[in-house]
Design a protein around this motif. Structure first.
Motif, PDB file in Angstrom:
ATOM      1  N   GLN A 765      -9.150   0.662  -2.724  1.00  0.00           N
ATOM      2  CA  GLN A 765      -8.091   0.170  -1.847  1.00  0.00           C
ATOM      3  C   GLN A 765      -7.231   1.340  -1.382  1.00  0.00           C
ATOM      4  O   GLN A 765      -6.666   2.074  -2.193  1.00  0.00           O
ATOM      5  N   PRO A 766      -7.127   1.570  -0.071  1.00  0.00           N
ATOM      6  CA  PRO A 766      -6.357   2.724   0.403  1.00  0.00           C
ATOM      7  C   PRO A 766      -4.862   2.474   0.338  1.00  0.00           C
ATOM      8  O   PRO A 766      -4.394   1.336   0.278  1.00  0.00           O
ATOM      9  N   GLY A 767      -4.099   3.577   0.349  1.00  0.00           N
ATOM     10  CA  GLY A 767      -2.651   3.474   0.360  1.00  0.00           C
ATOM     11  C   GLY A 767      -2.058   3.378  -1.026  1.00  0.00           C
ATOM     12  O   GLY A 767      -2.700   3.710  -2.035  1.00  0.00           O
ATOM     13  N   ALA A 768      -0.832   2.915  -1.106  1.00  0.00           N
ATOM     14  CA  ALA A 768      -0.091   2.863  -2.366  1.00  0.00           C
ATOM     15  C   ALA A 768      -0.521   1.667  -3.196  1.00  0.00           C
ATOM     16  O   ALA A 768      -0.538   0.541  -2.711  1.00  0.00           O
ATOM     17  N   VAL A 769      -0.855   1.943  -4.450  1.00  0.00           N
ATOM     18  CA  VAL A 769      -1.295   0.905  -5.373  1.00  0.00           C
ATOM     19  C   VAL A 769      -0.511   1.074  -6.679  1.00  0.00           C
ATOM     20  O   VAL A 769      -0.354   2.188  -7.176  1.00  0.00           O
ATOM     21  N   SER A 770      -0.020  -0.017  -7.234  1.00  0.00           N
ATOM     22  CA  SER A 770       0.664   0.042  -8.518  1.00  0.00           C
ATOM     23  C   SER A 770      -0.383   0.039  -9.633  1.00  0.00           C
ATOM     24  O   SER A 770      -1.204  -0.868  -9.708  1.00  0.00           O
ATOM     25  N   VAL A 771      -0.349   1.063 -10.484  1.00  0.00           N
ATOM     26  CA  VAL A 771      -1.325   1.161 -11.571  1.00  0.00           C
ATOM     27  C   VAL A 771      -0.580   1.241 -12.903  1.00  0.00           C
ATOM     28  O   VAL A 771       0.505   1.821 -12.991  1.00  0.00           O
ATOM     29  N   PRO A 772      -1.139   0.689 -13.945  1.00  0.00           N
ATOM     30  CA  PRO A 772      -0.475   0.719 -15.256  1.00  0.00           C
ATOM     31  C   PRO A 772      -0.575   2.106 -15.893  1.00  0.00           C
ATOM     32  O   PRO A 772      -1.520   2.859 -15.644  1.00  0.00           O
ATOM     33  N   VAL A 773       0.418   2.453 -16.703  1.00  0.00           N
ATOM     34  CA  VAL A 773       0.396   3.712 -17.450  1.00  0.00           C
ATOM     35  C   VAL A 773       0.782   3.441 -18.893  1.00  0.00           C
ATOM     36  O   VAL A 773       1.535   2.511 -19.193  1.00  0.00           O
TER      37      VAL A 773
END
Length: 923
Positions: A765-773
């Motif tokens: 998925q292009p662009g800004a993606v919220s990912v867990p850390v």
């Protein structure tokens, strides 16, 4: 003055400079407090007095002509030179100057390569010269130069009419009493002048308690540059601010004046330790272009943009009829010197970066150890402390390559000496480190203690090697040793003397495994104006310090680099760390971002600071892990290590008043996370080493902004909390406390898949993606279509890793293809410059992976072999693999899928990396 009084003054100066929390802005000038900045900034747009006489002459590689200031009647010589690789140089000086002006040619790696130009068109209004792909259009009156890439206007000089070149003049005689209202007798009514003499700081200037005699009066130079179609501009480091430069319309300009600014504030335009006067403009439609302003004097840079609603001031937009096109303008203002500007026309970001490093040089390939982890503090107490810390890195299973010593190792702050009580056996200390494959770095600062029992001071005094006052007396300031003087590195005799001090028979207690840290080389002078050297001091060949200030630190670094080269008989690559730098300093060593603070905002700013330096030629950048000042908590310490592991230079360093900072003092949990972080850094050293070699060859930065490879993705133009390591890895550190997720911008517009290097989870998925850390990891991704070399065996140092086997991490794209490179040599000597290396390209095409030498004439006898191949997004239904090489013949290999992450692993191919091979995937 008694010794007690002198020491009291020193302590007072020291408390003002280093022991007060935070930046004291009163110590540093604003533009309004700097007379030349104030004068040049008041020039009105669109009213330039300069005209180019139409008697220009076009020769094989250049155009020359005469500029005329219609306000002053002063004539100037202009020379425009065509250079290789879509680059032009514009040089302007007075036709008949009263004395020479300094030219900062030390910054260039060599004479720029000229390129033939031809006359394209000439009218009564303008003349056009250029090549098949670029051209320069010079307007006679008012004077302006437009630069075209093909038929596209991309750069313009003096389009806003802000050029100013203050001619050197004799000091006006004081007016006789009672004649204050009359004009000076020497005024020519035909030419009213430039108004510089009337500025109260033109001929002498005071700042706080300091007086600048300014014997040559006003001699500033300024010129504006318009980046047509640019949406943002970048560069002019060093500043603790955003990567994309901000408008200065309502603030002071960016300042380039190398200063010792401890615990500096972020998101600010104040000067810091280094100055690289280069700026790059980039836009989605316009591509990338750049300007390098070669001037070593104090410089201010205004940035304005079409977004500031200053279209009325943008003469280029009016003339070209493109008022809706974005544009950013940069206005360079320097106190002295001349106009020497290089125009780099791209068109791509990597083209522009390469064009700049073709002028000022790229970093030479460093020794492998310098890419490992460095442990430092001010100061390790004694040689037993050094030994114990190094042993604890082994005890706690932490890789480490270099121990560092700050100023307290010396005999009373006298450089090239040892404290005979605390460091009584320096050779034994060094050997204890080198036996385990580690190195030592010691600090050498430029200030010399004024002590009659110090050989260096006595030699410098007797031989006349110190920087001097105008009356010929040695300058004396204050720094760490107390009363100090400063040797003049611009004098070839002094430079030669300084270089010889590093010889092993002179700097006793050192070996070829001891490397050097040049700090305080702005120079830092605790009781000087703005904590540096007065501008009216005199250097070699009668140059004032004002002329050479920003290049002063580089002269020390270049001499140290040469000293280490000579010390080893030219066999070992030097390692030098510098705090102060200028354009071209990348040729001599690494740098770090100076005296930062153990706070989250200082962690955050380390990435944009190093990005700014990388695109400005200086890739070998890092920041003190945990902050130099204050004490980070566990979370900040962890996050800082994780972020620093993905910057080119990785060193922990802290102030003498901070708590001990070694990883094991933070407890088992933090220790474990930092251990894995360091091991990851070491696993990827083959990639770092390859990127540094490719940087040396091409000049392309080691770390890069996203838009360097995705130049049409406007959303990425202002992102500076992510970096690309080469073109294969995307790194997004965690820069705030307490986060369980972060936003990651994935470039590629959906045509590229990014794989988490820990889980191999794909993100398309292009662009800004919220990912867990989690606390254990920060988000790092490998690009589809890439092959990254690694070494996965855990060792104590890079020396121990040298012959270890390689793993290839292959991520196939949607077509089943991938490529990558690997560079191998002896990791320390200059033999690679004599063909002793391997430069390998790996290629996956469908079911076949090959290894081929990119340079067939180069050879290197390596003991390393291929241990493993991991392929993400692999072809389906692979049963086995078949290796073919000249030495091993045809060998059947096991190939096995990991169903959890869809990775195909080929184990133990066993082929030596020094031969070409292919592996067929059998289905």
């Amino acid at each position: 003055m008694s010794l007690g009084v002198r020491f009291g003054l020193f302590l007072a100066a020291l408390s003002c400079v280093y022991l007060v929390s935070g930046v004291d802005r009163n110590n540093f000038k604003t533009c309004e407090q700097s007379s030349f900045c104030r004068r040049c900034r008041k020039v009105e747009p669109g009213k330039t007095p300069y005209k180019l006489l139409n008697t220009v002459e076009v020769r094989e590689t250049d155009l020359s002509g005469e500029l005329f200031n219609q306000d002053t009647g002063v004539a100037y010589i202009l020379r425009l030179t065509g250079l290789a690789d879509n680059t032009y140089r514009v040089w302007i000086n007075e036709k008949n100057p009263l004395h020479p002006r300094f030219e900062a040619t030390f910054a260039l790696q060599s004479d720029p390569v000229p390129k033939k130009i031809k006359l394209i068109e000439q009218t009564a209004e303008y003349i056009v010269v250029g090549t098949d792909h670029t051209k320069a259009k010079l307007f006679f009156n008012p004077f302006r130069i437009d630069f075209y890439r093909g038929e596209q206007l991309v750069l313009s000089a003096n389009a806003r009419g802000l050029m100013r070149f203050e001619h050197i003049r004799t000091k006006p005689e004081p007016k006789p009493e009672g004649e204050e209202g009359e004009k000076p007798a020497e005024t020519n009514p035909e030419f009213p002048g430039d108004g510089a003499d009337s500025d109260p700081g033109a001929w002498e200037e005071n700042f706080k308690s300091h007086h600048d005699s300014k014997p040559y009066g006003p001699e500033a130079v300024a010129l504006d540059f318009s980046f047509i179609g640019a949406e943002n501009v970048y560069g002019v480091p060093e500043h603790a601010g955003s990567f994309a430069l901000k408008s200065t319309k309502k603030s002071d300009p960016y300042r380039l004046y190398n200063l010792d600014v401890f615990e500096y504030e972020i998101d600010d335009f104040m000067s810091l330790y280094g100055a690289i006067p280069v700026v790059f403009g980039h836009g989605k439609e316009s591509g990338t272009s750049g300007v390098y302003w070669q001037n070593a004097a104090e410089t201010w840079v205004d940035i304005t943009s079409s977004a500031d609603n200053n279209v009325v001031e943008s003469i280029v937009n009016f003339v070209s009829g493109s008022a809706k096109k974005p544009q950013v303008d940069a206005h360079f203002i320097s106190e002295s010197g001349l106009i020497d500007a290089f125009f780099m026309l791209g068109p791509s970001p990597l083209d522009a970066f390469r064009q700049y490093t073709r002028l000022t040089g790229s970093a030479p390939l460093p020794q492998m150890f310098s890419l490992g982890y460095h442990q430092c503090r001010w100061n390790y107490n004694d040689q037993d402390d050094v030994r114990q810390v190094a042993e604890n890195f082994d005890k706690y299973d932490l890789p480490m390559d270099v121990m560092w010593l700050d100023i307290e190792y010396t005999d009373g702050k006298k450089y090239f000496t040892w404290d005979t009580r605390k460091f009584s056996q320096p050779l034994e200390m060094v050997h204890n480190l080198t036996e385990k494959g580690r190195k030592l770095v010691v600090i050498i600062d430029p200030h010399i203690k004024r002590d009659q029992n110090y050989f260096l001071h006595n030699d410098a005094t007797n031989l006349g090697y110190y920087v001097k006052h105008r009356d010929g007396k040695d300058y004396e300031g204050w720094c760490w040793p107390g009363a100090t003087s400063y040797i003049d590195m611009f004098d070839p005799k002094v430079r030669q003397y300084y270089i010889e001090q590093y010889n092993l028979d002179k700097f006793t207690g050192t070996t070829n495994d001891v490397y050097i840290w040049n700090d305080m080389n702005e120079p830092s002078v605790f009781n000087g104006p703005e904590v540096t050297m007065p501008k009216d001091l005199i250097h070699y060949e009668n140059w004032e310090h004002r002329d050479i200030h920003n290049i002063n630190g580089m002269m020390f670094t270049s001499a140290t680099h040469e000293a280490l080269f000579r010390r080893s008989g030219g066999s070992l690559r030097p390692f030098v760390l510098t705090r102060s730098f200028f354009a071209g300093s990348q040729r001599y060593g690494a740098m770090w971002t100076g005296d930062n603070t153990g706070e989250w905002n200082h962690l955050r700013i380390s990435y944009p600071m190093c990005l700014s330096l990388a695109v400005s030629g200086f890739s070998f950048c890092g920041a003190d892990i945990g902050g130099f000042f204050k004490n980070p908590d566990n979370e900040l310490f962890i996050r800082w290590n994780q972020a620093a592991a993905w910057l080119p230079f990785m060193r922990q360093h802290s102030h003498i008043e901070t708590k001990r900072r070694e990883p094991w003092v933070f407890g088992d949990n933090t220790l474990g996370i930092v251990r894995e972080t360091l091991k990851r850094r070491y696993a990827y050293l083959p990639l770092w080493y390859t990127l540094f070699r490719e940087h040396e060859i091409s000049g392309i930065p080691v770390i890069r902004p996203i838009w360097a490879h995705y130049p049409t993705e406007s959303a990425a133009f202002t992102i500076d909390d992510e970096i690309l390591v080469g073109d294969s890895l995307l790194v997004r550190p965690v820069l705030e406390p307490g986060l369980t997720e972060v936003s990651v911008y994935f470039p590629g517009e959906g045509k590229i898949t990014w794989y988490n290097i820990d889980t191999m989870q794909p993100y398309k998925q292009p662009g800004a993606v919220s990912v867990p850390v989690t606390m254990e990891r920060i988000p790092v991704y490998q690009r589809s279509g890439s092959i990254v070399p690694k070494k996965n065996r855990s060792r104590r140092s890079t020396v121990a890793m040298k012959n270890d086997p390689y793993t290839l991490m292959v991520i196939a794209d949607d077509d089943g293809s991938a490529t990558g490179t690997l560079y191998i040599d002896d990791e320390s000597s200059f033999e690679y410059r004599h063909g002793k290396y391997l430069y390998i390209r790996f290629t996956l095409t469908g079911y076949k992976l090959t290894s081929n030498f990119m340079d067939k004439l180069a050879t290197y006898d390596t003991k390393s072999w291929l241990e493993r191949i991991d392929i993400a997004n692999p072809p389906k239904n692979i049963k086995s693999a078949q290796l073919t090489s000249k030495t091993l013949g045809i060998v059947e290999l096991e190939a096995k899928y990991n169903t959890r992450n869809n990775v195909l692993t080929v184990r133990k191919p066993g082929v030596n990396m020094g031969e070409e091979w292919s592996i067929e995937l059998i289905h």
